[in-house]
Design a protein around this motif. Sequence first.
Motif, PDB file in Angstrom:
ATOM      1  N   GLY A  26       0.865  -1.084   0.037  1.00  0.00           N
ATOM      2  CA  GLY A  26      -0.042  -0.102  -0.117  1.00  0.00           C
ATOM      3  C   GLY A  26       0.843   1.281  -0.040  1.00  0.00           C
ATOM      4  N   LEU A  27       0.424   2.071   0.888  1.00  0.00           N
ATOM      5  CA  LEU A  27       1.313   3.258   0.965  1.00  0.00           C
ATOM      6  C   LEU A  27       1.795   3.556   2.419  1.00  0.00           C
ATOM      7  CD1 LEU A  27      -1.556   5.781  -0.832  1.00  0.00           C
ATOM      8  CD2 LEU A  27       0.756   4.768  -1.877  1.00  0.00           C
ATOM      9  N   MET A  28       3.036   4.338   2.197  1.00  0.00           N
ATOM     10  CA  MET A  28       3.762   5.225   3.566  1.00  0.00           C
ATOM     11  C   MET A  28       3.327   6.726   3.197  1.00  0.00           C
ATOM     12  SD  MET A  28       5.587   5.232   6.128  1.00  0.00           S
ATOM     13  CE  MET A  28       5.745   6.617   6.753  1.00  0.00           C
ATOM     14  N   ILE A  29       2.642   7.373   3.995  1.00  0.00           N
ATOM     15  CA  ILE A  29       2.355   8.523   3.722  1.00  0.00           C
ATOM     16  C   ILE A  29       2.924   9.328   5.077  1.00  0.00           C
ATOM     17  CG2 ILE A  29       0.426  10.241   3.728  1.00  0.00           C
ATOM     18  CD1 ILE A  29      -1.300   7.816   2.957  1.00  0.00           C
ATOM     19  N   LEU A  30       3.780  10.416   4.562  1.00  0.00           N
ATOM     20  CA  LEU A  30       4.297  11.341   5.724  1.00  0.00           C
ATOM     21  C   LEU A  30       3.372  12.534   5.493  1.00  0.00           C
ATOM     22  CD1 LEU A  30       8.137  10.842   4.863  1.00  0.00           C
ATOM     23  CD2 LEU A  30       6.713   9.899   6.683  1.00  0.00           C
ATOM     24  N   VAL A  31       2.887  13.126   6.512  1.00  0.00           N
ATOM     25  CA  VAL A  31       1.932  14.094   6.321  1.00  0.00           C
ATOM     26  C   VAL A  31       2.409  15.291   7.136  1.00  0.00           C
ATOM     27  CG1 VAL A  31       0.283  13.213   8.096  1.00  0.00           C
ATOM     28  CG2 VAL A  31      -0.561  14.423   6.087  1.00  0.00           C
ATOM     29  N   CYS A  32       1.994  16.588   6.877  1.00  0.00           N
ATOM     30  CA  CYS A  32       2.228  17.898   7.581  1.00  0.00           C
ATOM     31  C   CYS A  32       1.273  18.872   7.442  1.00  0.00           C
ATOM     32  CB  CYS A  32       3.676  18.563   6.975  1.00  0.00           C
ATOM     33  SG  CYS A  32       4.005  19.976   7.974  1.00  0.00           S
ATOM     34  N   ALA A  33       0.442  19.115   8.466  1.00  0.00           N
ATOM     35  CA  ALA A  33      -0.440  20.130   8.463  1.00  0.00           C
ATOM     36  C   ALA A  33       0.224  21.587   8.447  1.00  0.00           C
ATOM     37  CB  ALA A  33      -1.140  20.089   9.794  1.00  0.00           C
ATOM     38  N   MET A  34      -0.144  22.331   7.569  1.00  0.00           N
ATOM     39  CA  MET A  34       0.429  23.683   7.505  1.00  0.00           C
ATOM     40  C   MET A  34      -0.478  24.665   8.106  1.00  0.00           C
ATOM     41  SD  MET A  34       2.925  22.818   5.589  1.00  0.00           S
ATOM     42  CE  MET A  34       3.650  24.385   4.895  1.00  0.00           C
ATOM     43  N   ALA A  35       0.192  25.928   8.668  1.00  0.00           N
ATOM     44  CA  ALA A  35      -0.560  27.056   8.937  1.00  0.00           C
ATOM     45  C   ALA A  35      -1.873  27.161   8.194  1.00  0.00           C
ATOM     46  CB  ALA A  35       0.489  28.187   9.401  1.00  0.00           C
ATOM     47  N   GLY A  36      -3.004  27.393   8.757  1.00  0.00           N
ATOM     48  CA  GLY A  36      -4.273  27.912   7.981  1.00  0.00           C
ATOM     49  C   GLY A  36      -4.947  26.517   7.429  1.00  0.00           C
ATOM     50  N   ASP A  37      -4.434  25.428   7.788  1.00  0.00           N
ATOM     51  CA  ASP A  37      -5.239  23.911   7.292  1.00  0.00           C
ATOM     52  C   ASP A  37      -6.266  23.925   8.014  1.00  0.00           C
ATOM     53  OD1 ASP A  37      -3.635  23.530   5.055  1.00  0.00           O
ATOM     54  OD2 ASP A  37      -2.269  22.089   6.190  1.00  0.00           O
ATOM     55  N   ASP A  38      -7.189  23.211   7.478  1.00  0.00           N
ATOM     56  CA  ASP A  38      -8.563  22.939   8.509  1.00  0.00           C
ATOM     57  C   ASP A  38      -8.749  21.614   7.854  1.00  0.00           C
ATOM     58  OD1 ASP A  38      -9.790  23.341   5.792  1.00  0.00           O
ATOM     59  OD2 ASP A  38     -10.396  25.404   6.409  1.00  0.00           O
ATOM     60  N   GLU A  39     -10.134  20.981   8.480  1.00  0.00           N
ATOM     61  CA  GLU A  39     -10.722  19.705   8.208  1.00  0.00           C
ATOM     62  C   GLU A  39     -11.145  19.819   6.524  1.00  0.00           C
ATOM     63  OE1 GLU A  39     -11.307  21.543  10.910  1.00  0.00           O
ATOM     64  OE2 GLU A  39     -10.825  20.222  12.406  1.00  0.00           O
ATOM     65  N   THR A  40     -11.507  20.752   6.044  1.00  0.00           N
ATOM     66  CA  THR A  40     -11.728  20.525   4.563  1.00  0.00           C
ATOM     67  C   THR A  40     -10.520  20.229   3.891  1.00  0.00           C
ATOM     68  OG1 THR A  40     -13.385  22.425   4.753  1.00  0.00           O
ATOM     69  CG2 THR A  40     -12.433  21.968   2.527  1.00  0.00           C
ATOM     70  N   ARG A  41      -9.534  20.734   4.146  1.00  0.00           N
ATOM     71  CA  ARG A  41      -8.214  20.373   3.437  1.00  0.00           C
ATOM     72  C   ARG A  41      -7.706  18.907   3.905  1.00  0.00           C
ATOM     73  NH1 ARG A  41      -4.282  25.557   2.845  1.00  0.00           N
ATOM     74  NH2 ARG A  41      -5.725  26.733   1.440  1.00  0.00           N
ATOM     75  N   THR A  42      -8.077  18.545   4.933  1.00  0.00           N
ATOM     76  CA  THR A  42      -7.503  17.224   5.603  1.00  0.00           C
ATOM     77  C   THR A  42      -8.536  16.269   4.702  1.00  0.00           C
ATOM     78  OG1 THR A  42      -7.253  18.009   7.738  1.00  0.00           O
ATOM     79  CG2 THR A  42      -7.664  15.611   7.537  1.00  0.00           C
ATOM     80  N   ALA A  43      -9.858  16.276   4.641  1.00  0.00           N
ATOM     81  CA  ALA A  43     -10.639  15.799   3.903  1.00  0.00           C
ATOM     82  C   ALA A  43     -10.423  15.567   2.437  1.00  0.00           C
ATOM     83  CB  ALA A  43     -12.110  15.967   4.070  1.00  0.00           C
TER      84      ALA A  43
END
Length: 145
Positions: A26-43
């Motif tokens: 499958g996938l190895m996913i490295l993830v970073c939340a950036m300033a200003g991100d929200d649940e809409t971008r997460t989804a």
Amino acid sequence: MRALLQRVTEAQVAVGGEVIGRSGPGLMILVCAMAGDDETRTAALAAKVAKLRIFPDEAGKMNRSIRDMGGSALVVSQFTLAADTRSGNRPGFSTAAPPAEGERLYEAFAAALRAEGIPTETGRFGADMAVSLTNDGPVTIWLEV
């Protein structure tokens, strides 16, 4: 949100010598939340990952998604994806979300990926983690929403 996807045959993350999450194929996913991100971008990022056609079909062409091939994901927080290296020799990380917000959005991303039908395990936010994986391809994709 930023993510670095690696197509893997297997991956795992350990904290203090104890394996706490694994995946593969499958996938190895490295993830970073950036300033200003929200649940809409997460989804949106989770939906993009679930539909991204980077796995081979019967003819060997990248034409199948992780969902199509029944794969799983290992999601690991990686604030260094926010590194700004435009000047000097030391990266800056001021564009990353603050830690509490980053952790909340990291957990929301993993939950959104599960909601997309992808079996998902995670690392531990803020921990010193040892990540190991076997690349498949290799295929590495940078995503930002």
